[in-house]
Write a protein that holds these residues in place. Structure first.
Motif, PDB file in Angstrom:
ATOM      1  N   HIS A   1     -12.165   2.282  -2.153  1.00  0.00           N
ATOM      2  CA  HIS A   1     -11.267   1.207  -2.574  1.00  0.00           C
ATOM      3  C   HIS A   1     -10.429   1.594  -3.783  1.00  0.00           C
ATOM      4  N   GLU A   2     -10.810   2.678  -4.463  1.00  0.00           N
ATOM      5  CA  GLU A   2     -10.059   3.135  -5.628  1.00  0.00           C
ATOM      6  C   GLU A   2      -8.934   4.094  -5.251  1.00  0.00           C
ATOM      7  N   SER A   3      -8.971   4.608  -4.031  1.00  0.00           N
ATOM      8  CA  SER A   3      -7.969   5.567  -3.577  1.00  0.00           C
ATOM      9  C   SER A   3      -6.675   4.851  -3.210  1.00  0.00           C
ATOM     10  N   ALA A   4      -5.596   5.615  -3.125  1.00  0.00           N
ATOM     11  CA  ALA A   4      -4.381   5.089  -2.516  1.00  0.00           C
ATOM     12  C   ALA A   4      -4.705   4.617  -1.100  1.00  0.00           C
ATOM     13  N   THR A   5      -4.093   3.511  -0.679  1.00  0.00           N
ATOM     14  CA  THR A   5      -4.344   2.926   0.632  1.00  0.00           C
ATOM     15  C   THR A   5      -3.064   3.001   1.464  1.00  0.00           C
TER      16      THR A   5
ATOM     17  N   LEU B   1       1.218   7.823  -4.732  1.00  0.00           N
ATOM     18  CA  LEU B   1       2.393   8.543  -4.264  1.00  0.00           C
ATOM     19  C   LEU B   1       2.013   9.533  -3.169  1.00  0.00           C
ATOM     20  N   ALA B   2       3.020   9.990  -2.438  1.00  0.00           N
ATOM     21  CA  ALA B   2       2.823  11.032  -1.441  1.00  0.00           C
ATOM     22  C   ALA B   2       2.684  12.377  -2.136  1.00  0.00           C
ATOM     23  N   ALA B   3       2.405  13.409  -1.340  1.00  0.00           N
ATOM     24  CA  ALA B   3       2.297  14.758  -1.881  1.00  0.00           C
ATOM     25  C   ALA B   3       3.632  15.198  -2.460  1.00  0.00           C
ATOM     26  N   SER B   4       3.605  16.280  -3.214  1.00  0.00           N
ATOM     27  CA  SER B   4       4.805  16.764  -3.894  1.00  0.00           C
ATOM     28  C   SER B   4       5.900  17.106  -2.906  1.00  0.00           C
ATOM     29  N   ARG B   5       7.124  16.967  -3.351  1.00  0.00           N
ATOM     30  CA  ARG B   5       8.266  17.258  -2.486  1.00  0.00           C
ATOM     31  C   ARG B   5       8.239  18.687  -1.984  1.00  0.00           C
ATOM     32  N   GLU B   6       7.735  19.618  -2.824  1.00  0.00           N
ATOM     33  CA  GLU B   6       7.693  21.003  -2.411  1.00  0.00           C
ATOM     34  C   GLU B   6       6.836  21.169  -1.166  1.00  0.00           C
ATOM     35  N   LYS B   7       5.678  20.511  -1.151  1.00  0.00           N
ATOM     36  CA  LYS B   7       4.808  20.641   0.016  1.00  0.00           C
ATOM     37  C   LYS B   7       5.363  19.873   1.204  1.00  0.00           C
ATOM     38  N   ARG B   8       6.002  18.713   0.952  1.00  0.00           N
ATOM     39  CA  ARG B   8       6.569  17.955   2.056  1.00  0.00           C
ATOM     40  C   ARG B   8       7.657  18.756   2.748  1.00  0.00           C
ATOM     41  N   SER B   9       8.513  19.436   1.966  1.00  0.00           N
ATOM     42  CA  SER B   9       9.608  20.185   2.554  1.00  0.00           C
ATOM     43  C   SER B   9       9.113  21.403   3.317  1.00  0.00           C
TER      44      SER B   9
ATOM     45  N   ARG C   1       3.696   1.914   4.484  1.00  0.00           N
ATOM     46  CA  ARG C   1       3.581   1.528   3.081  1.00  0.00           C
ATOM     47  C   ARG C   1       2.397   2.249   2.460  1.00  0.00           C
ATOM     48  N   VAL C   2       2.530   2.574   1.167  1.00  0.00           N
ATOM     49  CA  VAL C   2       1.440   3.182   0.409  1.00  0.00           C
ATOM     50  C   VAL C   2       1.131   2.288  -0.775  1.00  0.00           C
ATOM     51  N   TYR C   3      -0.115   1.839  -0.874  1.00  0.00           N
ATOM     52  CA  TYR C   3      -0.560   1.003  -1.980  1.00  0.00           C
ATOM     53  C   TYR C   3      -1.335   1.864  -2.970  1.00  0.00           C
ATOM     54  N   ALA C   4      -1.270   1.509  -4.237  1.00  0.00           N
ATOM     55  CA  ALA C   4      -1.985   2.275  -5.262  1.00  0.00           C
ATOM     56  C   ALA C   4      -3.488   2.238  -5.037  1.00  0.00           C
ATOM     57  N   ALA C   5      -3.996   1.136  -4.517  1.00  0.00           N
ATOM     58  CA  ALA C   5      -5.434   0.972  -4.272  1.00  0.00           C
ATOM     59  C   ALA C   5      -5.612  -0.208  -3.329  1.00  0.00           C
ATOM     60  N   GLN C   6      -6.848  -0.422  -2.873  1.00  0.00           N
ATOM     61  CA  GLN C   6      -7.103  -1.478  -1.906  1.00  0.00           C
ATOM     62  C   GLN C   6      -6.726  -2.859  -2.436  1.00  0.00           C
ATOM     63  N   ASN C   7      -6.987  -3.123  -3.719  1.00  0.00           N
ATOM     64  CA  ASN C   7      -6.722  -4.467  -4.222  1.00  0.00           C
ATOM     65  C   ASN C   7      -5.243  -4.829  -4.137  1.00  0.00           C
TER      66      ASN C   7
ATOM     67  N   PHE D   1      -1.075  18.518   4.761  1.00  0.00           N
ATOM     68  CA  PHE D   1      -1.362  17.309   5.519  1.00  0.00           C
ATOM     69  C   PHE D   1      -1.147  16.116   4.604  1.00  0.00           C
ATOM     70  N   ASP D   2      -0.019  15.456   4.767  1.00  0.00           N
ATOM     71  CA  ASP D   2       0.391  14.385   3.873  1.00  0.00           C
ATOM     72  C   ASP D   2       0.568  13.114   4.691  1.00  0.00           C
ATOM     73  N   LEU D   3      -0.333  12.146   4.523  1.00  0.00           N
ATOM     74  CA  LEU D   3      -0.250  10.932   5.323  1.00  0.00           C
ATOM     75  C   LEU D   3       1.088  10.238   5.179  1.00  0.00           C
TER      76      LEU D   3
END
Length: 283
Positions: A249-253, A93-101, A116-122, A106-108
């Motif tokens: 590869h374990e991080s969000a992609t 997921l992206a950063a919290s809504r509070e920080k986004r607003s 698109r945001v994937y849970a991991a590389q696989n 720094f939220d990609l």
């Protein structure tokens, strides 16, 4: 109709535990709910109220009879458990809504170039491979690179042309210098010996050297502690993060597309070129 109650506050140290981080990477919501009970003593009814679910649904998830797959439900769970941003990123997921607003973080995922945001590389593997097969340029920034491009069954190796008669794919691969202090530090971060990690880099380098006669491939060693893991196929990038305790590869992609005025794609490409400028070419 189920309504949400105030978020459940887990202690900060709970989000740093290996088993919790593994549950986040696997999107194992049942395990997350059980940890919430273990670390805070809350009831299933309290969890249900916090995440906007019926108690019966929470019970089914905890006991493995139901899984969560919808992004909006993951968002409600993250908000209901008051996840810190690094935990949200592991969950895909992206950063919290509070920080986004507020616009301070720094939220990609907040950049329009991130499509698109994937849970991991696989989760993104099939798309990455398809993009590579169609590309004219492939850039890879990794640590050891075995799972990406070094081994026969790695993500990208089968996508490379095997003879000069194939399409002209230019490949540039950046690997962490096996003799650098940065490699020793990275090995300590992931609980691996420096000797083992360095051996993996050298093996990947040797396997890539085998492709030099049939592919337009360049391999470089860099000496800084890596922050980003990057795969660029022409005007598309797949970006993930390195941090203590897990590998890229374990991080969000994040899938990042080049746009006429977007700074993110250009910034990552400039970063890659800057690393190459200070790196040693070995292949």
């Amino acid at each position: 109709m189920t309504t949400t109650l105030g978020a459940i506050e887990l202690p900060d140290w709970a989000w740093e535990r290996a088993e919790v981080r593994q549950a986040l990477r696997a999107r194992d919501v049942g395990a997350l709910f059980r940890y919430a009970q273990q670390y805070t003593g809350v009831s299933q009814a309290r969890i249900a109220a916090a995440v906007g679910m019926a108690q019966g649904r929470v019970n089914e998830i905890i006991n493995g009879r139901r899984e969560v797959s919808r992004l909006d439900v993951y968002e409600r769970i993250a908000d209901g458990l008051h996840m810190p941003d690094d935990a949200r990123h592991l969950l895909g997921l992206a950063a919290s809504r509070e920080k986004r607003s507020g616009g301070a973080a720094f939220d990609l995922a907040a950049f329009p170039e991130v499509v698109r945001v994937y849970a991991a590389q696989n989760s993104a593997a099939e798309e990455i491979q398809q993009q590579t097969r169609e590309a004219q340029e492939l850039d890879v920034l990794a640590v050891r690179g075995l799972g990406l491009i070094g081994l026969n069954d790695s993500l990208l190796r089968a996508c490379l042309p095997r003879d000069q008669g194939g399409k002209g794919l230019r490949v540039r691969v950046l690997l962490l210098d096996p003799d650098s202090d940065a490699l020793a530090q990275r090995a300590a971060e992931i609980g691996e010996s420096a000797e083992s990690l360095a051996g993996g880099v050298r093996l990947a380098e040797a396997r890539l050297r085998e492709l030099a006669d049939s592919s337009d491939i360049q391999v470089y060693r860099y000496r800084m502690l890596p922050t980003w893991r990057l795969i660029r196929t022409d005007s598309t990038m797949f970006v993930s993060a390195f941090d203590a305790g897990w590998e890229g590869h374990e991080s969000a992609t994040y899938k990042v597309m080049e746009t006429p005025h977007g700074p993110l794609f250009r910034g990552f490409r400039r970063m890659f070129d800057a690393v190459i400028d200070g790196a040693q070419r070995t292949v």
